[in-house]
Motif scaffolding. Sequence first.
Motif, PDB file in Angstrom:
ATOM      1  N   TYR A 179       0.659  -1.221  -0.002  1.00 34.30           N
ATOM      2  CA  TYR A 179       0.154   0.059   0.061  1.00 34.30           C
ATOM      3  C   TYR A 179       0.898   1.371   0.041  1.00 34.30           C
ATOM      4  O   TYR A 179       0.527   2.187  -0.784  1.00 34.30           O
ATOM      5  CB  TYR A 179      -0.962  -0.117   1.247  1.00 34.30           C
ATOM      6  CG  TYR A 179      -1.759   1.496   1.133  1.00 34.30           C
ATOM      7  CD1 TYR A 179      -2.634   1.621   0.630  1.00 34.30           C
ATOM      8  CD2 TYR A 179      -1.466   2.288   2.184  1.00 34.30           C
ATOM      9  CE1 TYR A 179      -3.308   2.712   0.774  1.00 34.30           C
ATOM     10  CE2 TYR A 179      -1.950   3.498   2.275  1.00 34.30           C
ATOM     11  CZ  TYR A 179      -3.114   3.933   1.517  1.00 34.30           C
ATOM     12  OH  TYR A 179      -3.527   4.974   1.678  1.00 34.30           O
ATOM     13  N   LYS A 209      -3.350  -3.616   0.004  1.00 35.13           N
ATOM     14  CA  LYS A 209      -4.323  -3.160   0.980  1.00 35.13           C
ATOM     15  C   LYS A 209      -3.675  -3.189   2.362  1.00 35.13           C
ATOM     16  O   LYS A 209      -2.938  -4.218   2.884  1.00 35.13           O
ATOM     17  CB  LYS A 209      -5.755  -4.079   1.239  1.00 35.13           C
ATOM     18  CG  LYS A 209      -6.618  -3.637  -0.022  1.00 35.13           C
ATOM     19  CD  LYS A 209      -7.941  -4.382   0.479  1.00 35.13           C
ATOM     20  CE  LYS A 209      -9.114  -4.200  -0.438  1.00 35.13           C
ATOM     21  NZ  LYS A 209      -8.960  -4.349  -1.932  1.00 35.13           N
ATOM     22  N   LYS A 231      -3.475  -6.085   5.571  1.00 32.17           N
ATOM     23  CA  LYS A 231      -3.774  -7.535   4.703  1.00 32.17           C
ATOM     24  C   LYS A 231      -2.394  -8.100   4.552  1.00 32.17           C
ATOM     25  O   LYS A 231      -1.472  -7.514   4.353  1.00 32.17           O
ATOM     26  CB  LYS A 231      -4.460  -7.374   3.773  1.00 32.17           C
ATOM     27  CG  LYS A 231      -5.859  -6.678   3.727  1.00 32.17           C
ATOM     28  CD  LYS A 231      -6.931  -7.663   4.101  1.00 32.17           C
ATOM     29  CE  LYS A 231      -8.264  -6.726   4.588  1.00 32.17           C
ATOM     30  NZ  LYS A 231      -9.327  -7.606   5.208  1.00 32.17           N
TER      31      LYS A 231
END
Length: 255
Positions: free
Chosen positions: A154, A191, A194
């Motif tokens: 991310y 993400k 995660k």
Amino acid sequence: MIELKTADEVATMRESGRVVAKALAATREGAKVGTSLRELDQIAAAVISDAGAKPSFLHYHPSWAPSPYPGVICTSVNDAVVHGVPSDYRIADGDLVSIDCGAYVDGLHGDAAISFVVGSADPTDLDLIACTERALYAGIDAARAGAKLGDVSYAIGVVGREAGYGLMADHGGHGVGRAMHEEPYVPNEGKAGKGLRLREGLVLALEPMFIMGGRDQYWRDEDGWTLRTVGGTRAAHVEHTIAITGDGPVILTEL
Ligand code: MG
Ligand code: MG
């Protein structure tokens, strides 16, 4: 399988990483208008050999490649994103050059890449390179024991997307150690919160590849190796090998 490294193995990888950093610095220094990509390959080969290390890329033969890799470094110019084969092409004024290099000491690999402009630079190229570097350091900063792999992906991806760049499809970072490419695969977009929990002893090569114009697609040159942007826009690629330690992320591929 994910192989965590011992402190001794990380220390050896710091040695191979230092050799890679030296080779990259020497190629950058040697890259002038008129220098051929093959000459840059020879510069890197000499640095690695003089250090008593071995080149990781030479004769590397992944299943998708048509033949064993013929160079010590990858030299990807302008619309070439990664895997550019060192050729007799001579660098022209304003070329955006990306160099990727790997070397190993006692069987443990280091892997890093730099991008720079030779001669008079277009400011948009410098912006692209600076953004790709910013993304790399954001990814490194997120690579901490207890965080998730998605936090790293991310952190890298958001920097490129917010600037409007494309993110090279299907390509990202990876574990590195006794093999140049180990698990886990590290996507350049993901993400937060995660995925795999990061642990001390995990060694990763993080490598954002950003593309001007915002498209993610690429095509493979007829040499079977060089991956180029769709539309011919320029791309930048930077990479460091890092170790996750109790004191945070440590960059192994620095001088
Ligand atoms: Mg690399
Ligand atoms: Mg790599």
